[in-house]
Motif scaffolding. Structure first.
Motif, PDB file in Angstrom:
ATOM      1  N   UNK A 143       0.808  -1.231  -0.007  1.00 60.55           N
ATOM      2  CA  UNK A 143      -0.009   0.042  -0.092  1.00 60.55           C
ATOM      3  C   UNK A 143       0.788   1.189   0.065  1.00 60.55           C
ATOM      4  N   UNK A 144       1.937   1.309   0.523  1.00 61.87           N
ATOM      5  CA  UNK A 144       3.116   2.417   0.734  1.00 61.87           C
ATOM      6  C   UNK A 144       3.363   2.645  -0.691  1.00 61.87           C
ATOM      7  N   UNK A 145       3.670   1.395  -1.440  1.00 59.34           N
ATOM      8  CA  UNK A 145       4.369   1.582  -2.840  1.00 59.34           C
ATOM      9  C   UNK A 145       3.133   2.165  -3.791  1.00 59.34           C
ATOM     10  N   UNK A 146       1.869   1.624  -3.697  1.00 58.23           N
ATOM     11  CA  UNK A 146       0.971   2.317  -4.357  1.00 58.23           C
ATOM     12  C   UNK A 146       0.492   3.699  -4.142  1.00 58.23           C
ATOM     13  N   UNK A 147       0.811   4.174  -2.795  1.00 55.60           N
ATOM     14  CA  UNK A 147       0.503   5.426  -2.535  1.00 55.60           C
ATOM     15  C   UNK A 147       1.742   6.472  -3.007  1.00 55.60           C
ATOM     16  N   UNK A 148       2.658   5.889  -2.930  1.00 55.42           N
ATOM     17  CA  UNK A 148       3.841   6.586  -3.693  1.00 55.42           C
ATOM     18  C   UNK A 148       3.489   6.763  -5.128  1.00 55.42           C
ATOM     19  N   UNK A 149       3.470   5.844  -5.857  1.00 53.95           N
ATOM     20  CA  UNK A 149       3.140   5.766  -7.160  1.00 53.95           C
ATOM     21  C   UNK A 149       1.856   6.850  -7.596  1.00 53.95           C
ATOM     22  N   UNK A 150       1.084   7.022  -6.654  1.00 52.67           N
ATOM     23  CA  UNK A 150      -0.155   7.828  -6.993  1.00 52.67           C
ATOM     24  C   UNK A 150       0.366   9.280  -6.887  1.00 52.67           C
ATOM     25  N   UNK A 151       1.256   9.521  -5.874  1.00 50.96           N
ATOM     26  CA  UNK A 151       1.611  10.818  -5.400  1.00 50.96           C
ATOM     27  C   UNK A 151       2.682  10.957  -6.469  1.00 50.96           C
ATOM     28  N   UNK A 152       3.426  10.145  -6.941  1.00 49.71           N
ATOM     29  CA  UNK A 152       4.586  10.333  -7.949  1.00 49.71           C
ATOM     30  C   UNK A 152       3.671  11.012  -9.393  1.00 49.71           C
ATOM     31  N   UNK A 153       2.784  10.123 -10.031  1.00 48.69           N
ATOM     32  CA  UNK A 153       1.918  10.766 -10.797  1.00 48.69           C
ATOM     33  C   UNK A 153       1.302  12.003 -10.763  1.00 48.69           C
ATOM     34  N   UNK A 154       0.734  12.461  -9.628  1.00 47.22           N
ATOM     35  CA  UNK A 154       0.316  13.965  -9.538  1.00 47.22           C
ATOM     36  C   UNK A 154       1.368  14.907  -9.579  1.00 47.22           C
ATOM     37  N   UNK A 155       2.655  14.728  -9.052  1.00 48.75           N
ATOM     38  CA  UNK A 155       3.550  15.585  -9.076  1.00 48.75           C
ATOM     39  C   UNK A 155       4.225  15.683 -10.288  1.00 48.75           C
ATOM     40  N   UNK A 156       4.097  14.599 -11.199  1.00 51.92           N
ATOM     41  CA  UNK A 156       4.521  14.583 -12.613  1.00 51.92           C
ATOM     42  C   UNK A 156       3.416  15.305 -13.311  1.00 51.92           C
ATOM     43  N   UNK A 157       2.196  15.350 -12.853  1.00 52.77           N
ATOM     44  CA  UNK A 157       1.135  15.950 -13.763  1.00 52.77           C
ATOM     45  C   UNK A 157       1.251  17.529 -13.357  1.00 52.77           C
ATOM     46  N   UNK A 158       1.675  17.954 -12.098  1.00 51.70           N
ATOM     47  CA  UNK A 158       1.924  19.138 -11.799  1.00 51.70           C
ATOM     48  C   UNK A 158       3.088  19.644 -12.457  1.00 51.70           C
ATOM     49  N   UNK A 159       4.006  19.027 -12.653  1.00 47.35           N
ATOM     50  CA  UNK A 159       5.431  19.567 -13.419  1.00 47.35           C
ATOM     51  C   UNK A 159       4.743  19.790 -14.750  1.00 47.35           C
ATOM     52  N   UNK A 160       4.202  18.827 -15.271  1.00 54.21           N
ATOM     53  CA  UNK A 160       3.805  19.109 -16.808  1.00 54.21           C
ATOM     54  C   UNK A 160       3.034  20.292 -17.083  1.00 54.21           C
ATOM     55  N   UNK A 161       2.004  20.621 -16.036  1.00 55.28           N
ATOM     56  CA  UNK A 161       1.110  21.815 -16.072  1.00 55.28           C
ATOM     57  C   UNK A 161       1.928  22.959 -16.038  1.00 55.28           C
ATOM     58  N   UNK A 162       2.824  22.751 -15.049  1.00 58.98           N
ATOM     59  CA  UNK A 162       3.776  24.347 -14.735  1.00 58.98           C
ATOM     60  C   UNK A 162       4.663  24.451 -15.876  1.00 58.98           C
ATOM     61  N   UNK A 163       5.209  22.994 -16.456  1.00 54.12           N
ATOM     62  CA  UNK A 163       6.131  23.478 -17.729  1.00 54.12           C
ATOM     63  C   UNK A 163       5.304  23.970 -18.925  1.00 54.12           C
ATOM     64  N   UNK A 164       4.224  23.570 -19.173  1.00 51.78           N
ATOM     65  CA  UNK A 164       3.171  24.274 -20.048  1.00 51.78           C
ATOM     66  C   UNK A 164       2.937  25.516 -19.978  1.00 51.78           C
ATOM     67  N   UNK A 165       2.490  25.852 -18.594  1.00 47.43           N
ATOM     68  CA  UNK A 165       2.183  27.455 -18.229  1.00 47.43           C
ATOM     69  C   UNK A 165       3.523  28.049 -18.515  1.00 47.43           C
ATOM     70  N   UNK A 166       4.533  27.560 -18.177  1.00 46.06           N
ATOM     71  CA  UNK A 166       5.937  28.505 -17.842  1.00 46.06           C
ATOM     72  C   UNK A 166       6.236  28.713 -19.528  1.00 46.06           C
ATOM     73  N   UNK A 167       6.314  27.638 -20.414  1.00 46.14           N
ATOM     74  CA  UNK A 167       6.415  27.948 -21.725  1.00 46.14           C
ATOM     75  C   UNK A 167       5.550  28.906 -22.313  1.00 46.14           C
ATOM     76  N   UNK A 168       4.343  28.684 -22.238  1.00 47.27           N
ATOM     77  CA  UNK A 168       3.269  29.734 -22.718  1.00 47.27           C
ATOM     78  C   UNK A 168       3.708  30.998 -22.209  1.00 47.27           C
ATOM     79  N   UNK A 169       3.897  31.340 -21.130  1.00 47.02           N
ATOM     80  CA  UNK A 169       4.225  32.689 -20.208  1.00 47.02           C
ATOM     81  C   UNK A 169       5.390  33.144 -20.804  1.00 47.02           C
ATOM     82  N   UNK A 170       6.370  32.275 -21.240  1.00 47.79           N
ATOM     83  CA  UNK A 170       7.726  32.934 -21.767  1.00 47.79           C
ATOM     84  C   UNK A 170       7.384  33.224 -23.209  1.00 47.79           C
TER      85      UNK A 170
END
Length: 180
Positions: A143-170
């Protein structure tokens, strides 16, 4: 232990039998190969641990062995102390020694507690309890591994969103700079 036939034994009755069935004629000298590396204590214990003539009733020996593996018997030797995290709403004094765990094992477990303020000792007796504990640990690990994977996916999605927003802003800022 020498498994070969013992031809140097003075007892004629034992010459045809393998030497591991009978104690060595030179019980004090277990170092037959001349290798003196300090491991002779184990050899002494091995020669003295089994005496085929110690009990005339082999059924009693078998019963004693079975009792040592039976978690419901007082002679059970398959016991250990593990540690659980102390719950925040329960005091440490409410935990006592389990009735079937030997006092020596329990006291050793308390003495060896790696974090007495955070962990409480728990007595384990028999294979069934050890297997249950192992399954609980494995389930918690999964369950810890599963929870870690879920959090890791959320972090990756947030990074992608920030990257897209940052590129658009630049890109927008570059366009503004060009028009100025």
């Amino acid at each position: 232990i020498n498994i070969n036939n013992n031809t140097n034994n003075n007892n004629n009755n034992n010459q045809s039998q393998p030497s591991f069935l009978y104690p060595s004629s030179n019980a004090n000298n277990n170092n037959n190969n001349g290798n003196n590396n300090g491991n002779n204590n184990g050899n002494n214990n091995m020669n003295m641990s089994y005496n085929p003539h110690s009990n005339d009733n082999p059924l009693q020996d078998i019963t004693n062995i079975a009792n040592q593996y039976n978690p419901n018997h007082t002679q059970c030797r398959f016991e250990s102390v593990l540690y659980n995290k102390l719950p925040t709403n329960i005091s440490k004094s409410s935990f006592d020694k389990p009735p079937l765990i030997r006092t020596q094992i329990w006291e050793q477990g308390i003495k060896n507690n790696p974090s007495p303020s955070n962990l409480i000792p728990v007595g384990i007796r028999g294979y069934q309890q050890l297997n249950e504990r192992s399954n609980l640990c494995l389930a918690g690990h999964c369950s810890s591994i599963k929870r870690f994977q879920e959090i890791s996916e959320k972090v990756n999605k947030l990074k992608e969103e920030i990257d897209i927003k940052t590129k658009q802003t630049i890109h927008d800022l570059k366009q503004q700079q060009i028009y100025l």
